[in-house]
Design a protein around this motif. Sequence first.
Motif, PDB file in Angstrom:
ATOM      1  N   TYR A 162       2.778   7.048 -10.006  1.00  0.00           N
ATOM      2  CA  TYR A 162       3.832   6.417  -9.201  1.00  0.00           C
ATOM      3  C   TYR A 162       5.086   6.178 -10.042  1.00  0.00           C
ATOM      4  CZ  TYR A 162       6.058   3.075  -6.043  1.00  0.00           C
ATOM      5  OH  TYR A 162       6.950   2.426  -5.203  1.00  0.00           O
ATOM      6  N   GLU A 210      -0.917   4.152 -10.617  1.00  0.00           N
ATOM      7  CA  GLU A 210       0.268   3.541 -11.215  1.00  0.00           C
ATOM      8  C   GLU A 210       1.028   4.510 -12.112  1.00  0.00           C
ATOM      9  OE1 GLU A 210       1.427  -0.342 -13.987  1.00  0.00           O
ATOM     10  OE2 GLU A 210      -0.375  -0.365 -12.740  1.00  0.00           O
ATOM     11  N   PRO A 256       1.739   6.282  -2.426  1.00  0.00           N
ATOM     12  CA  PRO A 256       1.000   5.473  -3.412  1.00  0.00           C
ATOM     13  C   PRO A 256       0.302   6.303  -4.486  1.00  0.00           C
ATOM     14  CG  PRO A 256      -0.244   5.633  -1.386  1.00  0.00           C
ATOM     15  CD  PRO A 256       1.084   6.289  -1.129  1.00  0.00           C
ATOM     16  N   SER A 257       0.049   7.580  -4.193  1.00  0.00           N
ATOM     17  CA  SER A 257      -0.651   8.439  -5.147  1.00  0.00           C
ATOM     18  C   SER A 257      -0.400   9.893  -4.744  1.00  0.00           C
ATOM     19  CB  SER A 257      -2.158   8.147  -5.133  1.00  0.00           C
ATOM     20  OG  SER A 257      -2.767   8.740  -3.993  1.00  0.00           O
ATOM     21  N   TYR A 299       5.407  -1.395  -4.971  1.00  0.00           N
ATOM     22  CA  TYR A 299       5.164  -0.436  -3.891  1.00  0.00           C
ATOM     23  C   TYR A 299       4.958  -1.135  -2.559  1.00  0.00           C
ATOM     24  CZ  TYR A 299       2.588   2.543  -0.676  1.00  0.00           C
ATOM     25  OH  TYR A 299       2.172   3.193   0.463  1.00  0.00           O
ATOM     26  N   HIS A 332       8.031   5.877  -0.373  1.00  0.00           N
ATOM     27  CA  HIS A 332       7.223   6.223  -1.526  1.00  0.00           C
ATOM     28  C   HIS A 332       5.781   6.492  -1.106  1.00  0.00           C
ATOM     29  CE1 HIS A 332       9.977   4.007  -4.642  1.00  0.00           C
ATOM     30  NE2 HIS A 332      10.632   4.890  -3.898  1.00  0.00           N
ATOM     31  N   TYR A 375       8.908   7.937  -9.350  1.00  0.00           N
ATOM     32  CA  TYR A 375       9.929   7.126  -8.677  1.00  0.00           C
ATOM     33  C   TYR A 375      10.718   6.352  -9.729  1.00  0.00           C
ATOM     34  CZ  TYR A 375       7.252   8.387  -4.575  1.00  0.00           C
ATOM     35  OH  TYR A 375       6.616   9.095  -3.607  1.00  0.00           O
ATOM     36  N   PHE A 402      -4.145   3.620  -5.455  1.00  0.00           N
ATOM     37  CA  PHE A 402      -2.791   3.506  -6.002  1.00  0.00           C
ATOM     38  C   PHE A 402      -2.838   3.996  -7.437  1.00  0.00           C
ATOM     39  CE2 PHE A 402       0.678   1.361  -8.241  1.00  0.00           C
ATOM     40  CZ  PHE A 402       1.742   1.765  -7.449  1.00  0.00           C
TER      41      PHE A 402
END
Length: 978
Positions: A27, A24, A61-62, A50, A59, A31, A22
């Motif tokens: 992300y 962050e 995650p990465s 998420y 979405h 989004y 993930f």
Amino acid sequence: MPRPAIELLHPACAIKPAWARFDEGWYLHHYADARAVCAGKPRGAALVYYLRVGARLGHSPSPLFDELFYLDQNPDVAELIREGRYASGFDHFCQVGHRGLSPHWLFDDALYADLYEDMTLDVLDLHHCFGRYDHYLKSGQFERRIGHFLFDGAFYRAEMALADGIGPYETFLGRLGGGEDEAAPSVYFDPAWYVAHHPSAQREIARGKYVAAIHHYLTNKTPDLFDPVAQFSERFYRRRYPDIAAAIEAGMYRNAYQQFVQHGCFELRQPSAGIDLSYYRDLHERVRNDLNAGLVRDAFAHLRLVGLRDGLAYAPPLAAPQIDEAATREAFVRRARAGLALFARQRLEFGEQAPPVVSVIMVAHNRFELTMQALASLRQNFAGPMQVVLADNGSTDDTSRIELFCAGLTLLRLGENIGFLKAANLALAHARAPAVLYLNNDIELGFGAVAAALARLRAAPDIGAVCAKVVRTHGRLQEAGGMIWRDGTTSGYLRDGAPLAPEANFVRDVAFGSGVFLLCRTGAVQALGGFDEDYAPAYYEDVDLCVRLRAAGLRVVYDPAVTLTHMEFGSAVTAEASMALMRRARRIFRHKHEGILAGLPEASAAGALRARSVSGRRRVLFIEDTVPLRRLGSGFVRAHDIVRAMAAAGWEVQVLPLNGAPYDVMSLYGALPEGVEVLADREFTQAETFFAERGGIYDLVWVSRTHNFRRLWPWLKGLKARLVVDSEAVAANRAAARAALRGEVFDAGVAVKAEFAGLPRRAVVLAVNEAEAAQIRGTGHKRVSVLGTGRGLCLGATGFGAREGLLFVGAVHQEDSPNLDSLRWYVAEILPELAALMGTPPVLHVAGHVAAGQGLDIASPFVVAHGEVADLAPLYARARVFVAPTRFAAGTPYKIYEAVAFGVPVVASDLLAGQLGWGDELLSAPVHDAAGFARQIARLYGDEALWVACRERAAARLVAEHDPAVFAARVAEILTGP
């Protein structure tokens, strides 16, 4: 590893696949809703958002996983998510999908598995990799492995100057949509060009629907509308290669460019109308050297990386503008005048030292320089005894004293110009040779023209006349034989065509030949009274004479080996005066031959295909991958023999190479029988036009290899011609053997049914042996026949003691060639075993065609590669043992027949021995037993008694089963069968 995403993404999880990440920062950047909710909250809030909300919203995650792509590619997964079985596409990938599904539009799991044999799931599990994507992220991207046809990690690393340890793939994805200029992922995609030339893509990227140009290109719903680089045209490629268009329709490729980058560029297919990769590679030694050295992957990549930058030509020059014929005629005359000084000091000698074999009739009226040039060309062209009868039609220039410059002429001085026809008839009365040659005085003969014409005339007693390929001064054809139409008009076949055109380069019976060069049997012409003087002063007399010769049962034959250059209308006062005489003569001809003309076709392009030949023989179209030259090996040797047998059976044969014929003119027109029309300038993309023009003229169409029949069926199904499909070999058997070698499961029965599905019941299907015939009958086809192989003995006298070394003969056309596998197996496994047995192993000599761009990779001091060898006889005469370590193949191995024919005993794999049905005629070993194969070589190499016994038994078997005369008779039987 069936763990859900919520566990794998938890920071405390001990199992960490490289894709279970993930990011962050990424992300929150991508989004906006997550950014708004998580603003001011501590680190970790984004992951919670998420897992609770974002995953359900689509979405990712990465940057390593694309949720929307995954769901779009796997609608069944989307349905499972709707049912509550999985929290998201990424959750499904974590638990199940990582075992075989592609997680991102820039990673192709199936391609990665296909490219790298070590990427089986069992191997990955052994090395604690969670699927192929995990391996690629951890290792593959650093090892120059390819995970997608449009991403090249080595290229990107070099372009971006990345430090060691930084993954190029992860870096590329992480930067997309980050506000930086989009970098090219490989030489095969140009993002700047893409957005500049596709405004709709640029608009959708700006709206945020796509994060980058490469994202748009690989995921938009209309992939056929977008070209990736300036040098590739999706529309052109699909039209140029209908087989690729069909493959795309079948779902094998997303678009044409995918096929091109993965396969077509190596096949040197044409990427756009203005680029010829074969020309580019063959023209530039630098390109070939770079490719051979592995500096660049393929010719297209080289063009984009180097060729465009350095201005290397990548297509033949545009066709030169039509040369002005008037200028070339003037040049022809000037050259003739320039040569006159030669004859001031050296005379042309035509004195007869022996009875003449040919009487040459030439009529002249002035134009001394042209007459001297023609006579010099004649003398230089033919060294044999000949009589030259020159009828001087009242010339007032230096022709009146031509005997000062030419000795030995039979000279007829005519006080006035009585016209060509009457002067030629007077000359005919003086002809003493068995052949008479009517020859214009405004010509230059091509090499060996007279000798070739005489040889043709003598070839059969029913040949009454031989005519030539006549080329005008500007290099275009005047005629390649003559045609007569229903209205009495005539045409030179292929007028204005290229002298090297296939249609101009095969021997055939024609309606007439021009008197520019017409070699006839003297007795026959004199019996007919020479030219009909109703046509005086000239024109149509040659047409009329040929018609009367044919009515007397004699043939008129066009032979392209007889060539000359003609200055058309060189002896006429004006061209219009000549045309007026032609119109008058045509009316006379029409009146005299009204009955014959009624049965002739009307003048038309379509009619020319029938009118160009008057033999009345049946016509067969033979279709192959390429022109079947014997030097290509493989099934082309048998195909070559089939074509020869067709011609020997009296059929008019045309050969159509579906994949083109990139060979030299001498091979194309010299390897097959002279009466075969080799359509070397045609290929599959012209099939629709070809069959529209020619489909109706054939009595039989013979298609070699089932894949070619399937490609052509849309056009073949409408033909009235009989159909023969020659399987050449059941390809499923080769695939089954390859699968067995790899330990894979393969259902040969299903594959055979698929291979022969769709063949019409009216077609005769051929197999090379009874075993394969039985397989084909098992699919439901009733009209199955066997056509084996023909090969005669040519045993050398060299005995066991005078021979040394091993020999392997076989063509290598592609990377998965059985021959290439054989050689690599020999070098890697058999050779070491042989060295252990014999100490110093004998040298293996390797001969055979190797396709352009294909390497052998068999370096060893005990292996010598000779490449393509024009004459294999010396290699066979020196070799003691022939080896054929073939591990997968189908059909019957011609290479073994050839080795036996030359008297070289064989060690082969048990696969080939089984296909042959042979026992003690050779020695064999299993395809998995390198040590056993080596033992058999050592036995045969060192035991003279065994060597002699194998040689004799194999020779006897060859004579009994593969007599060339029996083979030819079988081809003739198939041609005439029901």
